[in-house]
Design a protein around this motif. Structure first.
Motif, short mmCIF file in Angstrom:
data_model
loop_
_atom_site.label_atom_id
_atom_site.label_comp_id
_atom_site.label_asym_id
_atom_site.label_seq_id
_atom_site.Cartn_x
_atom_site.Cartn_y
_atom_site.Cartn_z
N TYR A 5 -24.99 -22.82 1.90
CA TYR A 5 -24.75 -21.32 2.37
C TYR A 5 -23.38 -21.09 3.22
O TYR A 5 -23.19 -21.95 3.90
N THR A 6 -23.10 -20.13 3.41
CA THR A 6 -22.02 -19.75 4.42
C THR A 6 -22.51 -18.11 4.87
O THR A 6 -22.73 -17.25 4.22
N GLY A 7 -22.80 -18.26 6.46
CA GLY A 7 -23.11 -16.97 6.87
C GLY A 7 -22.16 -16.40 7.69
O GLY A 7 -21.29 -16.98 8.33
N THR A 8 -22.06 -14.95 7.47
CA THR A 8 -20.64 -14.26 8.23
C THR A 8 -21.44 -13.05 8.69
O THR A 8 -22.30 -12.64 8.29
N PHE A 9 -20.42 -12.64 9.74
CA PHE A 9 -20.72 -11.32 10.17
C PHE A 9 -20.08 -10.29 9.38
O PHE A 9 -19.27 -10.51 8.59
N ASN A 10 -20.28 -9.15 9.68
CA ASN A 10 -19.59 -7.89 8.81
C ASN A 10 -17.98 -8.05 8.82
O ASN A 10 -17.26 -7.77 7.81
N ASP A 11 -17.49 -8.54 9.99
CA ASP A 11 -16.05 -8.69 10.23
C ASP A 11 -15.35 -10.02 9.58
O ASP A 11 -14.13 -10.22 9.32
N GLY A 12 -16.25 -10.84 8.69
CA GLY A 12 -15.82 -11.92 7.97
C GLY A 12 -15.95 -13.22 8.81
O GLY A 12 -15.73 -14.42 8.35
N SER A 17 -22.49 -22.50 8.46
CA SER A 17 -21.97 -22.94 7.04
C SER A 17 -22.68 -24.39 6.95
O SER A 17 -22.17 -25.52 7.45
N SER A 18 -23.57 -24.41 5.85
CA SER A 18 -23.83 -25.82 5.37
C SER A 18 -22.58 -26.62 4.73
O SER A 18 -22.75 -27.87 4.78
N TYR A 19 -21.80 -25.89 4.16
CA TYR A 19 -20.65 -26.53 3.43
C TYR A 19 -19.65 -27.40 4.53
O TYR A 19 -19.43 -28.38 4.25
N ASP A 20 -19.60 -26.65 5.74
CA ASP A 20 -18.98 -27.27 6.78
C ASP A 20 -19.54 -28.71 7.20
O ASP A 20 -18.92 -29.43 7.77
N ARG A 21 -20.99 -28.85 7.11
CA ARG A 21 -21.72 -29.88 7.57
C ARG A 21 -21.73 -30.73 6.68
O ARG A 21 -22.18 -31.97 6.85
N GLY A 22 -21.41 -30.61 5.41
CA GLY A 22 -21.33 -31.54 4.22
C GLY A 22 -22.52 -31.87 3.51
O GLY A 22 -22.81 -32.73 2.95
N GLU A 23 -23.81 -31.12 3.89
CA GLU A 23 -25.09 -31.32 3.17
C GLU A 23 -25.86 -30.06 3.04
O GLU A 23 -25.71 -29.15 4.18
N PRO A 24 -26.64 -29.66 2.05
CA PRO A 24 -27.46 -28.57 1.97
C PRO A 24 -28.52 -28.38 3.04
O PRO A 24 -28.80 -29.62 3.59
N LEU A 25 -28.94 -27.25 3.25
CA LEU A 25 -30.18 -27.08 4.20
C LEU A 25 -31.40 -27.24 3.21
O LEU A 25 -31.45 -26.74 1.95
N GLU A 26 -32.28 -27.87 3.83
CA GLU A 26 -33.64 -28.06 3.16
C GLU A 26 -34.68 -27.52 3.95
O GLU A 26 -34.67 -27.46 5.12
#
Length: 135
Positions: A5-12, A17-26
């Motif tokens: 996932y990537t989480g953002t505020f309304n301004d973008g 981000s799990s992508y930035d950590r290189g592993e999915p959230l379990e």
């Protein structure tokens, strides 16, 4: 479940981000491990599916509680003279339980603390990809 996932505020602005950590959230869905809106978004997803969700504060970390903003004399805070606005520290409740609070204002004699969750009162956006469902 495992999700990217990537989480953002309304301004973008990206806040996580799990992508930035290189592993999915379990996590285990619907067990209170995630904010309600995230659980609701993934509960019926299929592996490989991607969704975008916009969550209001009530579906995320809740609204900001004005009663969680309070003043305290600097003299009663350990190492108070060294602390600055923006720092997040742990204070102790009357029952001895520690809780986090952010210093939002400092005068010569007083701190103003905000003990709301850092994300309270904020609308959040998530791009979620379901990677795996435990058997």
């Amino acid at each position: 479940m495992k999700t990217h996932y990537t989480g953002t505020f309304n301004d973008g602005t990206v806040f996580d981000s799990s992508y930035d950590r290189g592993e999915p959230l379990e996590f285990v869905c619907a067990m209170g491990m995630m904010i309600p809106g995230f659980d609701k978004a993934v509960v019926n997803m299929e592996v490989g599916e991607k969704v975008h969700v916009h969550l209001m504060p009530e579906e995320a970390y809740g609204p900001s509680n004005p009663n969680a903003i309070f003043d305290a004399p600097i003299s009663v805070v350990r190492r108070g003279e060294e602390l600055e606005v923006g720092m997040r520290i742990y204070l102790q409740a009357p029952n001895g339980q520690p809780f986090p609070a952010t210093i939002v204002k400092k005068t010569e004699d007083t701190f103003t603390f905000d003990a709301n969750h850092e994300m309270a009162g904020k609308e959040l956006n998530f791009d979620i990809e379901l990677v795996e469902v435990a058997e």
